[in-house]
Design a protein around this motif. Structure first.
Motif, PDB file in Angstrom:
ATOM      1  N   GLY A   1       0.815  -1.208   0.000  1.00 35.93           N
ATOM      2  CA  GLY A   1       0.000   0.000   0.000  1.00 35.93           C
ATOM      3  C   GLY A   1       0.847   1.255   0.000  1.00 35.93           C
ATOM      4  N   PHE A   2       1.930   1.243   0.767  1.00 38.55           N
ATOM      5  CA  PHE A   2       2.840   2.387   0.817  1.00 38.55           C
ATOM      6  C   PHE A   2       3.420   2.686  -0.562  1.00 38.55           C
ATOM      7  N   SER A   3       3.904   1.659  -1.252  1.00 43.18           N
ATOM      8  CA  SER A   3       4.526   1.884  -2.556  1.00 43.18           C
ATOM      9  C   SER A   3       3.506   2.355  -3.589  1.00 43.18           C
ATOM     10  N   LEU A   4       2.260   1.873  -3.464  1.00 41.77           N
ATOM     11  CA  LEU A   4       1.212   2.311  -4.394  1.00 41.77           C
ATOM     12  C   LEU A   4       0.839   3.768  -4.145  1.00 41.77           C
ATOM     13  N   GLY A   5       0.695   4.143  -2.891  1.00 43.16           N
ATOM     14  CA  GLY A   5       0.369   5.535  -2.561  1.00 43.16           C
ATOM     15  C   GLY A   5       1.472   6.503  -2.945  1.00 43.16           C
ATOM     16  N   ALA A   6       2.727   6.029  -2.892  1.00 44.30           N
ATOM     17  CA  ALA A   6       3.855   6.896  -3.244  1.00 44.30           C
ATOM     18  C   ALA A   6       3.833   7.280  -4.714  1.00 44.30           C
ATOM     19  N   ARG A   7       3.120   6.498  -5.541  1.00 47.85           N
ATOM     20  CA  ARG A   7       3.033   6.835  -6.970  1.00 47.85           C
ATOM     21  C   ARG A   7       2.010   7.942  -7.245  1.00 47.85           C
ATOM     22  N   LEU A   8       1.134   8.211  -6.284  1.00 47.65           N
ATOM     23  CA  LEU A   8       0.062   9.186  -6.497  1.00 47.65           C
ATOM     24  C   LEU A   8       0.579  10.599  -6.233  1.00 47.65           C
ATOM     25  N   LYS A   9       1.402  11.087  -7.136  1.00 49.08           N
ATOM     26  CA  LYS A   9       2.011  12.401  -6.964  1.00 49.08           C
ATOM     27  C   LYS A   9       1.189  13.453  -7.687  1.00 49.08           C
ATOM     28  N   LYS A  10       0.852  14.511  -6.955  1.00 51.78           N
ATOM     29  CA  LYS A  10      -0.047  15.521  -7.519  1.00 51.78           C
ATOM     30  C   LYS A  10       0.555  16.205  -8.741  1.00 51.78           C
ATOM     31  N   GLU A  11       1.888  16.330  -8.770  1.00 49.21           N
ATOM     32  CA  GLU A  11       2.498  17.001  -9.925  1.00 49.21           C
ATOM     33  C   GLU A  11       2.356  16.183 -11.202  1.00 49.21           C
ATOM     34  N   ASP A  12       2.341  14.840 -11.050  1.00 50.12           N
ATOM     35  CA  ASP A  12       2.153  13.993 -12.228  1.00 50.12           C
ATOM     36  C   ASP A  12       0.755  14.168 -12.813  1.00 50.12           C
ATOM     37  N   PHE A  13      -0.236  14.187 -11.944  1.00 49.33           N
ATOM     38  CA  PHE A  13      -1.616  14.329 -12.415  1.00 49.33           C
ATOM     39  C   PHE A  13      -1.889  15.744 -12.930  1.00 49.33           C
ATOM     40  N   ALA A  14      -1.222  16.730 -12.325  1.00 49.14           N
ATOM     41  CA  ALA A  14      -1.390  18.105 -12.808  1.00 49.14           C
ATOM     42  C   ALA A  14      -0.755  18.279 -14.187  1.00 49.14           C
ATOM     43  N   ARG A  15       0.315  17.519 -14.444  1.00 54.25           N
ATOM     44  CA  ARG A  15       1.014  17.642 -15.721  1.00 54.25           C
ATOM     45  C   ARG A  15       0.232  16.997 -16.860  1.00 54.25           C
TER      46      ARG A  15
END
Length: 347
Positions: free
Chosen positions: A238-252
């Motif tokens: 779960g930790f590694s999956l949540g670490a992928r949810l970066k707001k800058e990636d989705f904003a880009r």
């Protein structure tokens, strides 16, 4: 890694564990994974994660692989062999849908067909992102789409199917060996390090199971993994999956995120609600196990979910591995056929 990076990484894992524990008190299905994912996402987007989260993910996968090896018996191995045609059929259907969904994703996300295809093929995110970098596709779009698809599956499946309360735990085998369990994890670690360099898919999950299969073939009974280690593995996943949810990636790439929700949602719904009922006519497996088996998610995440929900982890692993293996074999020729024009450029 520097001391500061290690401390921030440790802080992220600790935060994930605390949120996972708090959510587990509510009785929510898959609480440790979902809570850890939420805690990690908040932590990584506020404090930041200076360390390499891939090591946490690999450790979690190694433990999940060992836990799955511990449930293997000669009977289960025979059952998996008998399910091979169904596993191949599920892989073909998922890949056909992935190819079909590449076209609407291309339009919605505004990307080239090559990027769209790598984003919709139901294989591991790391493999498809690596292939995207090698072929000049947009790796960030591929990572966003794959991440959101896995998150959607992890969130939806337990609430749609719940815990498999029909599953009955096997009686403890007095001959079960903790040494054999340790051998699965230690041997799996060594084999993973070696085979990862050779390009083997998902070795951190598969290799402990390979050791387990070898031990079972020698009539060695493997002791079940302690519950606290399984929870620890779920927290790391779960930790590694949540670490992928970066707001800058989705904003880009906001259009890619929207396309992921629409197209990945369609793929999940068709596989889980369209294909599982058909598959249930052919194989006698509980619906939650079939759903996790055919769901186009990550191998480690789906097996961890199976362990948490009382599903048949070995069967889920079989379906997931066959699909991932076939997808990675088919991806290069599919890129040539569907994504590259006659002069080598995207149409």
């Amino acid at each position: 890694m520097t001391l500061g990076a290690n401390l921030t990484l440790a802080g992220g894992v600790a935060t994930s564990a605390v949120v996972g524990w708090l959510l587990s008190l509510t009785g929510v299905p898959l609480a440790w994974i979902l809570g850890a994912m939420a805690g990690s996402a908040v932590y990584s987007n506020t404090v930041g994660l200076g360390g390499k989260t891939k090591y946490a993910r690999r450790l979690g996968q190694l433990m999940i692989g060992g836990a799955t090896a511990a449930v293997l018996t000669p009977g289960i191995l025979g059952e998996l062999w008998s399910f091979l045609p169904a596993m191949i059929a599920a892989a073909i259907v998922a890949n056909a849908l992935g190819v079909a969904l590449a076209f609407p994703l291309q339009k919605i996300a505004g990307v080239d067909r090559k990027t769209a295809l790598l984003a919709t093929l139901p294989a591991g995110m790391s493999e498809m992102a690596s292939l995207a970098r090698e072929t000049g596709a947009q790796a960030d779009v591929v990572m966003v789409v794959h991440t959101l698809r896995v998150v959607m599956i992890v969130v939806l499946v337990p609430f749609l199917f719940g815990i498999d309360r029909s599953a009955v735990a096997d009686a403890a085998d007095p001959q079960a060996s903790l040494v054999a369990l340790a051998a699965c994890i230690a041997g799996g670690l060594v084999l993973s390090v070696v085979t990862a360099r050779l390009g083997v898919l998902n070795p951190w999950v598969i290799m402990p199971m390979v050791v387990g299969i070898a031990l079972v073939a020698m009539n060695v009974s493997i002791a079940p993994m302690p519950w606290w280690m399984i929870i620890g593995a779920q927290v790391l996943i779960g930790f590694s999956l949540g670490a992928r949810l970066k707001k800058e990636d989705f904003a880009r790439v906001p259009r890619a995120a929207l396309a992921a929700v629409i197209c990945s949602g369609g793929l999940i719904l068709i596989m889980v609600f369209g294909f599982v009922p058909v598959l249930a006519l052919l194989v006698d497996v509980a619906p939650v196990s079939l759903a996790l088996g055919v769901a186009p998610g990550g191998l480690g995440e789906m097996i961890a979910s199976a362990k948490a929900l009382g599903a048949a982890a070995a069967i889920v692993a079989g379906f997931q591995f066959i699909r991932s293996f076939l997808t990675n074999i088919m991806a290069p020729p599919l890129l040539v056929r569907f994504a590259v024009g006659p002069k080598g450029n995207d149409p």
